[in-house]
Design a protein around this motif. Structure first.
Motif, mmCIF file in Angstrom:
data_model
loop_
_atom_site.group_PDB
_atom_site.id
_atom_site.type_symbol
_atom_site.label_atom_id
_atom_site.label_comp_id
_atom_site.label_asym_id
_atom_site.label_seq_id
_atom_site.Cartn_x
_atom_site.Cartn_y
_atom_site.Cartn_z
ATOM 1 N N ARG A 43 0.485 -0.901 -0.408
ATOM 2 C CA ARG A 43 -0.081 -0.026 -0.007
ATOM 3 C C ARG A 43 0.969 1.426 0.055
ATOM 4 N NH1 ARG A 43 -5.076 -1.072 -1.163
ATOM 5 N NH2 ARG A 43 -5.724 -2.917 -0.152
ATOM 6 N N ALA A 44 2.268 1.159 1.095
ATOM 7 C CA ALA A 44 2.674 2.237 0.553
ATOM 8 C C ALA A 44 3.509 2.485 -0.531
ATOM 9 C CB ALA A 44 3.776 2.223 1.372
ATOM 10 N N HIS A 45 3.578 1.422 -1.402
ATOM 11 C CA HIS A 45 4.395 1.512 -2.466
ATOM 12 C C HIS A 45 3.484 1.087 -3.460
ATOM 13 C CE1 HIS A 45 8.460 2.170 0.054
ATOM 14 N NE2 HIS A 45 7.478 1.470 1.024
ATOM 15 N N TYR A 46 2.798 1.575 -3.415
ATOM 16 C CA TYR A 46 1.718 0.658 -5.268
ATOM 17 C C TYR A 46 2.450 0.976 -5.886
ATOM 18 C CZ TYR A 46 -0.321 5.455 -5.152
ATOM 19 O OH TYR A 46 -1.066 6.552 -5.432
ATOM 20 N N LYS A 47 3.065 2.053 -6.110
ATOM 21 C CA LYS A 47 3.632 2.798 -7.612
ATOM 22 C C LYS A 47 4.567 2.059 -7.661
ATOM 23 C CE LYS A 47 1.578 7.505 -8.124
ATOM 24 N NZ LYS A 47 2.050 9.116 -7.666
ATOM 25 N N LEU A 48 5.285 1.976 -7.349
ATOM 26 C CA LEU A 48 6.392 1.384 -7.673
ATOM 27 C C LEU A 48 6.433 -0.595 -7.421
ATOM 28 C CD1 LEU A 48 9.013 2.212 -5.147
ATOM 29 C CD2 LEU A 48 9.467 2.754 -7.461
ATOM 30 N N ALA A 49 5.128 -1.485 -7.240
ATOM 31 C CA ALA A 49 5.187 -2.400 -7.474
ATOM 32 C C ALA A 49 4.249 -2.697 -8.770
ATOM 33 C CB ALA A 49 4.077 -3.211 -6.027
ATOM 34 N N ASN A 50 4.050 -1.815 -9.332
ATOM 35 C CA ASN A 50 2.777 -2.050 -10.510
ATOM 36 C C ASN A 50 1.539 -1.858 -10.086
ATOM 37 O OD1 ASN A 50 2.071 -1.281 -13.185
ATOM 38 N ND2 ASN A 50 3.071 -3.341 -13.555
ATOM 39 N N LEU A 51 0.947 -1.860 -8.760
ATOM 40 C CA LEU A 51 -0.527 -1.545 -8.233
ATOM 41 C C LEU A 51 -1.219 -0.468 -8.207
ATOM 42 C CD1 LEU A 51 0.101 -4.379 -5.707
ATOM 43 C CD2 LEU A 51 -1.152 -4.649 -7.973
ATOM 44 N N PRO A 52 -2.434 -0.646 -8.415
ATOM 45 C CA PRO A 52 -3.561 0.981 -8.005
ATOM 46 C C PRO A 52 -3.492 0.983 -6.750
ATOM 47 C CG PRO A 52 -4.354 -1.161 -8.887
ATOM 48 C CD PRO A 52 -3.590 -1.700 -8.972
ATOM 49 N N THR A 54 -5.869 1.730 -4.692
ATOM 50 C CA THR A 54 -6.684 0.561 -4.300
ATOM 51 C C THR A 54 -6.985 -0.663 -4.547
ATOM 52 O OG1 THR A 54 -8.306 0.806 -6.578
ATOM 53 C CG2 THR A 54 -8.446 2.534 -4.285
ATOM 54 N N PHE A 55 -5.937 -1.729 -4.387
ATOM 55 C CA PHE A 55 -5.827 -2.671 -5.241
ATOM 56 C C PHE A 55 -6.563 -3.883 -4.033
ATOM 57 C CE2 PHE A 55 -1.722 -2.697 -2.428
ATOM 58 C CZ PHE A 55 -2.007 -3.787 -2.014
ATOM 59 N N GLN A 56 -7.427 -4.977 -4.327
ATOM 60 C CA GLN A 56 -7.879 -5.934 -3.365
ATOM 61 C C GLN A 56 -6.819 -6.447 -3.416
ATOM 62 O OE1 GLN A 56 -10.631 -4.505 -1.880
ATOM 63 N NE2 GLN A 56 -11.095 -2.619 -3.375
ATOM 64 N N ILE A 57 -7.751 -8.006 -2.547
ATOM 65 C CA ILE A 57 -6.780 -8.688 -2.536
ATOM 66 C C ILE A 57 -8.667 -9.882 -1.820
ATOM 67 C CG2 ILE A 57 -6.084 -10.389 -0.634
ATOM 68 C CD1 ILE A 57 -5.166 -7.605 0.594
ATOM 69 N N LEU A 58 -7.645 -11.756 -3.269
ATOM 70 C CA LEU A 58 -8.754 -12.493 -2.931
ATOM 71 C C LEU A 58 -8.040 -13.346 -2.406
ATOM 72 C CD1 LEU A 58 -7.803 -12.831 -7.043
ATOM 73 C CD2 LEU A 58 -9.775 -11.672 -6.040
ATOM 74 N N GLU A 127 -7.236 -6.065 -13.567
ATOM 75 C CA GLU A 127 -8.400 -6.177 -12.537
ATOM 76 C C GLU A 127 -7.645 -5.398 -11.209
ATOM 77 O OE1 GLU A 127 -10.268 -10.119 -11.621
ATOM 78 O OE2 GLU A 127 -11.033 -10.433 -14.170
ATOM 79 N N GLY A 128 -6.325 -5.634 -10.987
ATOM 80 C CA GLY A 128 -6.386 -4.676 -9.912
ATOM 81 C C GLY A 128 -6.115 -5.787 -8.766
#
Length: 375
Positions: A43-52, A54-58, A127-128
């Motif tokens: 969540r703190a590094h979502y851009k570096l991790a190439n994630l939105p 608001t990514f959701q967890i399955l 799908e993020g």
């Protein structure tokens, strides 16, 4: 300080104890499960991790639904490649730190599974969403590939504490080594701090999760790779009587590659351990009913009698025998709150409001309540 536990309950208990002991606000401390801490990190590094953001967890059920949807979309034979087995394959690869491209292809079946794994990764990225294994793997990759981020956390966490170390898998151990600045996985940069201290608490004799990727060898590797000079063996037992411990010590002594310990108690020998081998599950259930009756006749309260079984499938015969003999009982367990269908539906609505691209949540609620929509 970074403290890692294996259950949310243990993490919450640790926070409560610390808040009672320390005159500071402990809410900002990094204390939690592997997945919880990796979620916070991403969540703190979502851009570096190439994630939105608001990514959701399955969860496991959502992951299975996503794989079923993928199989349907690409006309994958679900008898030859059952979705549940594909889910296990993907999770096992991630726990070993492998992407689809890293999978060693030994036969046609493995090649196809690796292809499906790649398609699944593309779908989740589109799908993020991330599954539990992805939380760990993407956190590890970000630390491995981004020197400034890695060195920041190596400086930040000078003391790392891990509970239930015997339950760690290959990827979790590599993640710990990297944060500690230890071993080949750390690849510490020129500005990295010298290795941090690690306190690992575990019991190799209690390693029972190999089926989901746990690697008991991590304990011996830890002793060797971290050059552990001081091992503290907690051999005094406060829960059991001597006869139980003697039986346990004798049985576990046949395990190979143990770190070794010998449990003892000051509680006395207690009752002898008895072993009964039944001819069938029905005979076993009747034996248990007879034991319960004998104990109750001897003055033992029913609430002091417990029956443990390895899987829920074994309870039916036992329950039938107890019911037919008029013996009241209570079953503990069942579905957890967030696994109930109505709760998962409500969460799916909220996720879809937050992320309209979350097809897994859409598929869950499109016909709940029933709307007669054919899919």
């Amino acid at each position: 300080i970074l403290a890692v536990t294996f259950t949310n309950k243990a993490a919450k208990e640790m926070m409560v104890r610390l808040s009672d002991m320390l005159p500071v606000n402990v809410r900002g401390m990094w204390i939690g499960t592997f997945h919880g801490l990796c979620n916070r990190f991403l969540r703190a590094h979502y851009k570096l991790a190439n994630l939105p953001s608001t990514f959701q967890i399955l969860d496991t059920q959502d992951q299975l639904s996503a794989i079923k949807r993928l199989c349907k979309q690409f006309n994958i034979d679900d008898e030859r490649f059952p979705p549940k087995q594909l889910m296990w394959f993907i999770s096992a690869c991630k726990e070993d730190g492998q992407r689809a491209k890293d999978v060693v292809v030994r036969d046609e079946e493995t090649r196809k599974k690796a292809e499906i794994y790649a398609l699944y990764e593309e779908q989740c990225q589109r799908e993020g969403v991330v599954d539990f294994g992805e939380l760990m793997l993407r956190s590890y990759e970000l630390l491995r590939d981004n020197a400034p981020v890695r060195e920041h956390y190596q400086r930040r966490f000078r003391h790392i504490l891990i509970d239930e170390f015997q339950d760690t898998n290959k990827l979790q151990y590599a993640w710990i080594k990297m944060l500690a600045g230890q071993g080949d996985d750390a690849a510490a940069g020129e500005h990295a701090m010298p290795g941090g201290s690690v306190v690992a608490v575990g019991d190799d004799d209690q390693s029972i999760y190999a089926f989901r990727g746990a690697r008991v060898g991590n304990m011996a590797d830890f002793v060797r790779e971290f050059e552990v000079q001081h091992q503290i063996k907690l051999e005094r037992n406060y829960r059991s009587f001597g006869n139980i411990l003697d039986s346990a010590n004798e049985l576990i002594s046949h395990n190979s590659k143990r770190l070794g310990k010998n449990l003892r108690t000051e509680a006395g020998p207690g009752e002898p351990v008895r072993v009964f081998e039944a001819t069938s599950d029905f005979a076993e259930a009747q034996w248990f009913v007879d034991e319960v009756r004998e104990l109750v006749r001897g003055g033992t309260a029913r609430k002091e009698i417990a029956l443990l079984y390895r899987s829920n499938a074994q309870s039916r015969v036992m329950e039938t025998a107890l019911f037919n003999n008029g013996i009241p009982y209570r079953v503990y367990g069942g579905l957890r709150f967030f696994e109930r269908a109505e709760i998962k539906h409500a969460l799916a609505y909220l996720r879809l409001m937050d992320n309209p691209h979350d097809d897994t949540s859409f598929m869950r609620i499109v016909n709940f309540p029933p709307r007669g929509i054919g899919l």
